[in-house]
Motif scaffolding. Structure first.
Motif, PDB file in Angstrom:
ATOM      1  N   ASN A 117       0.815  -1.212   0.000  1.00 17.64           N
ATOM      2  CA  ASN A 117       0.000   0.000   0.000  1.00 17.64           C
ATOM      3  C   ASN A 117       0.850   1.264   0.000  1.00 17.64           C
ATOM      4  OD1 ASN A 117      -2.203  -1.728   0.195  1.00 17.64           O
ATOM      5  ND2 ASN A 117      -2.351  -1.519   2.415  1.00 17.64           N
ATOM      6  N   PHE A 118       0.349   2.289  -0.728  1.00 20.52           N
ATOM      7  CA  PHE A 118       0.959   3.612  -0.726  1.00 20.52           C
ATOM      8  C   PHE A 118       0.005   4.586  -0.041  1.00 20.52           C
ATOM      9  CE2 PHE A 118       3.371   1.548  -3.975  1.00 20.52           C
ATOM     10  CZ  PHE A 118       4.595   2.189  -4.014  1.00 20.52           C
ATOM     11  N   TYR A 119       0.577   5.534   0.714  1.00 18.02           N
ATOM     12  CA  TYR A 119      -0.229   6.509   1.443  1.00 18.02           C
ATOM     13  C   TYR A 119       0.274   7.923   1.150  1.00 18.02           C
ATOM     14  CZ  TYR A 119      -1.419   2.360   4.188  1.00 18.02           C
ATOM     15  OH  TYR A 119      -1.832   1.112   4.576  1.00 18.02           O
ATOM     16  N   PHE A 120      -0.650   8.821   0.824  1.00 14.56           N
ATOM     17  CA  PHE A 120      -0.359  10.245   0.737  1.00 14.56           C
ATOM     18  C   PHE A 120      -1.003  10.880   1.968  1.00 14.56           C
ATOM     19  CE2 PHE A 120      -0.025   8.696  -3.529  1.00 14.56           C
ATOM     20  CZ  PHE A 120       0.972   9.454  -4.121  1.00 14.56           C
ATOM     21  N   VAL A 121      -0.180  11.309   2.910  1.00 19.14           N
ATOM     22  CA  VAL A 121      -0.672  11.809   4.194  1.00 19.14           C
ATOM     23  C   VAL A 121      -0.605  13.335   4.194  1.00 19.14           C
ATOM     24  CG1 VAL A 121      -0.408  11.738   6.696  1.00 19.14           C
ATOM     25  CG2 VAL A 121       0.168   9.715   5.320  1.00 19.14           C
ATOM     26  N   PHE A 122      -1.761  13.978   4.383  1.00 26.52           N
ATOM     27  CA  PHE A 122      -1.873  15.434   4.355  1.00 26.52           C
ATOM     28  C   PHE A 122      -1.893  15.983   5.778  1.00 26.52           C
ATOM     29  CE2 PHE A 122      -3.391  14.000   0.343  1.00 26.52           C
ATOM     30  CZ  PHE A 122      -3.081  14.997  -0.568  1.00 26.52           C
ATOM     31  N   THR A 123      -1.114  17.052   5.999  1.00 30.65           N
ATOM     32  CA  THR A 123      -1.015  17.652   7.325  1.00 30.65           C
ATOM     33  C   THR A 123      -1.123  19.170   7.223  1.00 30.65           C
ATOM     34  OG1 THR A 123       0.442  15.854   8.042  1.00 30.65           O
ATOM     35  CG2 THR A 123       0.397  17.830   9.407  1.00 30.65           C
ATOM     36  N   HIS A 124      -1.837  19.763   8.158  1.00 27.28           N
ATOM     37  CA  HIS A 124      -1.948  21.224   8.262  1.00 27.28           C
ATOM     38  C   HIS A 124      -1.080  21.672   9.434  1.00 27.28           C
ATOM     39  CE1 HIS A 124      -3.732  25.208   8.985  1.00 27.28           C
ATOM     40  NE2 HIS A 124      -4.205  25.139   7.751  1.00 27.28           N
ATOM     41  N   SER A 125      -0.324  22.755   9.242  1.00 28.01           N
ATOM     42  CA  SER A 125       0.630  23.177  10.270  1.00 28.01           C
ATOM     43  C   SER A 125      -0.048  23.589  11.576  1.00 28.01           C
ATOM     44  CB  SER A 125       1.489  24.332   9.751  1.00 28.01           C
ATOM     45  OG  SER A 125       0.682  25.451   9.425  1.00 28.01           O
ATOM     46  N   GLU A 126      -1.315  23.980  11.522  1.00 32.89           N
ATOM     47  CA  GLU A 126      -2.030  24.387  12.731  1.00 32.89           C
ATOM     48  C   GLU A 126      -3.091  23.374  13.156  1.00 32.89           C
ATOM     49  OE1 GLU A 126      -3.610  28.245  11.988  1.00 32.89           O
ATOM     50  OE2 GLU A 126      -1.637  29.219  11.868  1.00 32.89           O
ATOM     51  N   LEU A 127      -3.750  22.758  12.196  1.00 33.01           N
ATOM     52  CA  LEU A 127      -4.848  21.838  12.512  1.00 33.01           C
ATOM     53  C   LEU A 127      -4.389  20.390  12.664  1.00 33.01           C
ATOM     54  CD1 LEU A 127      -7.533  23.247  10.033  1.00 33.01           C
ATOM     55  CD2 LEU A 127      -7.357  23.676  12.499  1.00 33.01           C
TER      56      LEU A 127
ATOM     57  N   SER B 198     -16.338  18.371  16.046  1.00 34.80           N
ATOM     58  CA  SER B 198     -15.706  19.554  16.611  1.00 34.80           C
ATOM     59  C   SER B 198     -15.438  20.568  15.509  1.00 34.80           C
ATOM     60  CB  SER B 198     -14.388  19.169  17.294  1.00 34.80           C
ATOM     61  OG  SER B 198     -13.439  18.761  16.327  1.00 34.80           O
ATOM     62  N   PRO B 199     -15.307  21.857  15.866  1.00 34.79           N
ATOM     63  CA  PRO B 199     -15.006  22.881  14.845  1.00 34.79           C
ATOM     64  C   PRO B 199     -13.752  22.564  14.039  1.00 34.79           C
ATOM     65  CG  PRO B 199     -15.656  23.911  16.902  1.00 34.79           C
ATOM     66  CD  PRO B 199     -15.509  22.446  17.194  1.00 34.79           C
ATOM     67  N   ASN B 200     -12.715  22.070  14.708  1.00 29.31           N
ATOM     68  CA  ASN B 200     -11.479  21.743  13.997  1.00 29.31           C
ATOM     69  C   ASN B 200     -11.669  20.572  13.040  1.00 29.31           C
ATOM     70  OD1 ASN B 200      -9.961  23.786  15.046  1.00 29.31           O
ATOM     71  ND2 ASN B 200      -8.938  22.537  16.605  1.00 29.31           N
ATOM     72  N   ALA B 201     -12.496  19.610  13.438  1.00 31.08           N
ATOM     73  CA  ALA B 201     -12.764  18.469  12.558  1.00 31.08           C
ATOM     74  C   ALA B 201     -13.434  18.939  11.276  1.00 31.08           C
ATOM     75  CB  ALA B 201     -13.635  17.442  13.272  1.00 31.08           C
ATOM     76  N   GLN B 202     -14.358  19.870  11.410  1.00 31.40           N
ATOM     77  CA  GLN B 202     -15.043  20.403  10.233  1.00 31.40           C
ATOM     78  C   GLN B 202     -14.073  21.179   9.349  1.00 31.40           C
ATOM     79  OE1 GLN B 202     -18.553  22.671  11.100  1.00 31.40           O
ATOM     80  NE2 GLN B 202     -18.860  23.306   8.970  1.00 31.40           N
ATOM     81  N   LYS B 203     -13.187  21.957   9.975  1.00 30.27           N
ATOM     82  CA  LYS B 203     -12.198  22.709   9.199  1.00 30.27           C
ATOM     83  C   LYS B 203     -11.268  21.764   8.440  1.00 30.27           C
ATOM     84  CE  LYS B 203     -12.040  26.730  12.304  1.00 30.27           C
ATOM     85  NZ  LYS B 203     -11.201  27.491  13.258  1.00 30.27           N
ATOM     86  N   ARG B 204     -10.852  20.693   9.122  1.00 30.63           N
ATOM     87  CA  ARG B 204      -9.966  19.729   8.463  1.00 30.63           C
ATOM     88  C   ARG B 204     -10.657  19.085   7.262  1.00 30.63           C
ATOM     89  NH1 ARG B 204      -7.823  18.810  13.886  1.00 30.63           N
ATOM     90  NH2 ARG B 204      -9.539  17.403  14.394  1.00 30.63           N
ATOM     91  N   ALA B 205     -11.932  18.744   7.448  1.00 29.80           N
ATOM     92  CA  ALA B 205     -12.678  18.121   6.352  1.00 29.80           C
ATOM     93  C   ALA B 205     -12.826  19.077   5.175  1.00 29.80           C
ATOM     94  CB  ALA B 205     -14.052  17.678   6.852  1.00 29.80           C
ATOM     95  N   GLU B 206     -13.072  20.352   5.462  1.00 21.45           N
ATOM     96  CA  GLU B 206     -13.255  21.340   4.395  1.00 21.45           C
ATOM     97  C   GLU B 206     -11.981  21.535   3.584  1.00 21.45           C
ATOM     98  OE1 GLU B 206     -14.595  24.755   6.497  1.00 21.45           O
ATOM     99  OE2 GLU B 206     -16.683  24.067   6.633  1.00 21.45           O
TER     100      GLU B 206
END
Length: 219
Positions: A153-163, A192-200
């Motif tokens: 399996n290959f994974y592309f993992v996305f990260t936000h510096s604040e979230l 949670s608000p952060n969960a919604q922001k991450r999804a968006e």
């Protein structure tokens, strides 16, 4: 020999190529590219007997230096950093080359990706060249991603510096069918608000990346 793919996306053949080059470089006057071409052909020929048609993929990037044998069904997925036209060029060459006399070699050396046909004599014919797209999509501010491999399996993992971690794209190879399944997984599906922001942020990125990968798989 059956050309069907019964293997995972790719396996390292760097050690085999290094060994072949050491054996073939007995004459110091032989050009290095010719030595490499003969070595690539020898390794590709052996891999073909076990795994069917494919390419030798050379990765010369800051984070990865390796040689892989990529089976035909998975070339577009492995060449995620190239444009659609280049993927089609590779697909066409892989379908037509003569495994008894030739090998297909793709070298990823930023800022370019180069497609070669290596002859059993060692001669290397360049077929195409294209710019590397180190990031296959336009990343929004504060977002980065890493590419990982675990087993097949290959994974592309996305990260936000604040979230924090946003989610990941998973490429799962099914050896029985030679097909690759692509899916996205969000890091936090809560309310949670952060969960919604991450999804968006994550879902549009995931949709664009998956669309590009699927275009490559269908090329």
């Amino acid at each position: 020999m059956n050309d069907s793919n019964q293997d995972k996306i790719g396996g390292s053949v760097k050690k085999l190529i290094d060994e072949c080059m050491a054996q073939n470089h007995s004459n110091p006057n032989t050009p290095v590219m010719e030595v490499f071409g003969a070595s690539a052909f020898k390794v590709a020929s052996t891999q073909y007997q076990s795994h069917g048609r494919g390419i030798i993929l050379g990765l010369q990037m800051p984070t990865q230096q390796d040689f892989l044998y990529i089976t035909e069904a998975n070339t577009s997925t492995a060449l995620w950093m190239t444009n659609l036209q280049f993927k089609r060029e590779v697909s066409s060459v892989v379908q037509k080359y003569n495994p008894n006399k030739e090998a297909v070699v793709v070298m990823v050396v930023p800022p370019t990706t180069q497609l070669f046909v290596a002859q059993n004599s060692g001669a290397m014919e360049m077929v195409a060249i294209a710019e590397v797209e180190m990031t296959p999509i336009n990343m929004p501010p504060k977002v980065s991603f890493t590419k990982e491999q675990k087993g097949d399996n290959f994974y592309f993992v996305f990260t936000h510096s604040e979230l924090g971690k946003l989610g990941r794209i998973v490429l799962k190879s099914h050896s029985a069918t030679g097909q690759t399944e692509i899916k996205c997984e969000i890091a936090d599906a809560g309310f949670s608000p952060n969960a919604q922001k991450r999804a968006e942020i994550f879902y549009p990125l995931a949709q664009e990346l998956i669309a590009r990968m699927e275009m490559g798989l269908q090329s």
